[in-house]
Design a protein around this motif. Sequence first.
Motif, short mmCIF file in Angstrom:
data_model
loop_
_atom_site.label_atom_id
_atom_site.label_comp_id
_atom_site.label_asym_id
_atom_site.label_seq_id
_atom_site.Cartn_x
_atom_site.Cartn_y
_atom_site.Cartn_z
N ASP A 113 29.37 -51.26 28.86
CA ASP A 113 27.91 -51.18 29.04
C ASP A 113 27.37 -49.85 28.53
O ASP A 113 26.29 -49.79 27.93
CB ASP A 113 27.55 -51.35 30.53
N ALA A 114 28.11 -48.79 28.79
CA ALA A 114 27.63 -47.46 28.38
C ALA A 114 27.64 -47.33 26.85
O ALA A 114 26.74 -46.72 26.26
CB ALA A 114 28.50 -46.37 29.01
N LEU A 115 28.64 -47.94 26.22
CA LEU A 115 28.68 -47.92 24.75
C LEU A 115 27.51 -48.71 24.18
O LEU A 115 26.85 -48.27 23.24
CB LEU A 115 30.00 -48.51 24.25
N GLN A 116 27.27 -49.89 24.78
CA GLN A 116 26.16 -50.72 24.30
C GLN A 116 24.82 -49.99 24.46
O GLN A 116 23.92 -50.14 23.65
CB GLN A 116 26.09 -52.06 25.05
N ALA A 144 33.15 -43.94 20.28
CA ALA A 144 32.74 -43.40 21.59
C ALA A 144 32.77 -41.88 21.50
O ALA A 144 33.79 -41.29 21.19
CB ALA A 144 33.68 -43.88 22.68
N ARG A 145 31.61 -41.28 21.77
CA ARG A 145 31.59 -39.81 21.82
C ARG A 145 32.18 -39.38 23.16
O ARG A 145 31.80 -39.93 24.21
CB ARG A 145 30.16 -39.28 21.68
N VAL A 146 33.08 -38.42 23.14
CA VAL A 146 33.67 -37.97 24.40
C VAL A 146 33.68 -36.46 24.53
O VAL A 146 33.75 -35.72 23.54
CB VAL A 146 35.14 -38.48 24.59
N ALA A 147 33.61 -36.05 25.79
CA ALA A 147 33.94 -34.67 26.17
C ALA A 147 35.13 -34.81 27.10
O ALA A 147 35.23 -35.79 27.83
CB ALA A 147 32.76 -34.04 26.90
#
Length: 422
Positions: A113-116, A144-147
């Motif tokens: 959901d967060a990616l969408q 997916a951008r990540v920290a």
Amino acid sequence: MHAFQYRRQALWCEEVPLSRIARTVGTPCYVYSERTLRRHFRAFDDAFGALSHITAFAVKANSNVAILRLFAQEGGGADVVSGGELYRALAAGIDPGRIVFAGVGKQAKEIHDALQARILMFNVESHQELELIDKVARHCGRQARVALRVNPDINPQTHPYISTGLKKSKFGVSIREALAFYRVASRLRHVEVVGLHSHIGSQITQLGPFLDAVKKILRLIEQLRAEWINIRYLDLGGGLGITYKSETPPHPRALAKALTPLLKPWLLAGGTLIFEPGRVIVGNAGLLLTEVLYVKSGHPHPFVVVDAGMNDLIRPSLYDAYHQILPVARRRVRAQTVDVVGPICESGDFLAKGRRLPQSRPGELLAVMSAGAYGFAMASNYNARPRAAEVLVQGGSFTVIRRRESYGDLIRGEFIPPSLKK
Ligand code: LLP
């Protein structure tokens, strides 16, 4: 400064007497001041005004959509820790490009959901989570951008339940393992490493722990740069404390002033800071309004039984937290030392213990102060108590921004199996 003040002998929120709200909406109810919410948001955001940054409000502190909407209007982002918080933030109109997603237990559906929704980034807490994000991103055909959340092993000198940056904590990976974690992440095809996240705890009342954490993190950022891993977003979490009683936490400006020289070189190279303040923005912008039901004798102190309990505000029971309690109508009566307790069938159900209060009587209204953060957000239906109403005061008027739950709400979604219906 907040907008709950006495006028003559009555406590008001902005231009509304609290007694009027209690009469109209009933008790217990949470009351928030829009003016204070906006002022606190701006005080924080403006403090970092000279630096490239995002103020991502920590939704866990107060997730009412009307309140989130105020921060959306102020240009705020959101720090969310569940699919539900993401849903709330989006429903409130917060820009997904300013949403970060943290939490040690993200599920595939939540990641999806967060990616969408195209959020800014995930704050990743473990290797297995990182692999799952890569996999879900591949399925969605996205990057997916990540920290990566790094645990700098700093003692924030706050309550142990809300310390998160120590090595024994479940959050993030230790700073010693961080380099290896970043190397793994940078090799994944559907993950783009963009940031570093660190949150060391909550209700922090000194600058020292923040500065110590940042110094450790900046060394790590240097090491990462040497390996061509570029940290564009540095998310320093939340944690700035407030005055509940006599604490003297630093003003956000003092934090900004102390952090600026440390971070300047990294910022000049194009970095953007992210902050996730929760309590410092909403804590003192809300109170819990409650009515005295009974006063009964007790040892060592008399009990003042009120209609709000640990299901409405769990902080005193859970953390032994102090919340100031004020009478909504000041009367000329003697002070008395009392325990203020709720109606829940638990001895741990109290709002204050051994507190000096003007002598109470049934029907009197009390205001439990500094309840805007982790108040309603942590409320439950224990003892089958409908959750309280929430009210937003705007100048001379007020609106119910969450109606009191009904008994029907209590059993909504419960079913009696046909075999038991006979
Ligand atoms: N970011 C992360 C990753 C967090 O875990 C938290 C709080 C925050 C931001 C916001 O922290 P704040 O600015 O509000 O201090 N229920 C407890 C507080 C738990 C805090 C959990 N994490 C209480 O009532 O004191």
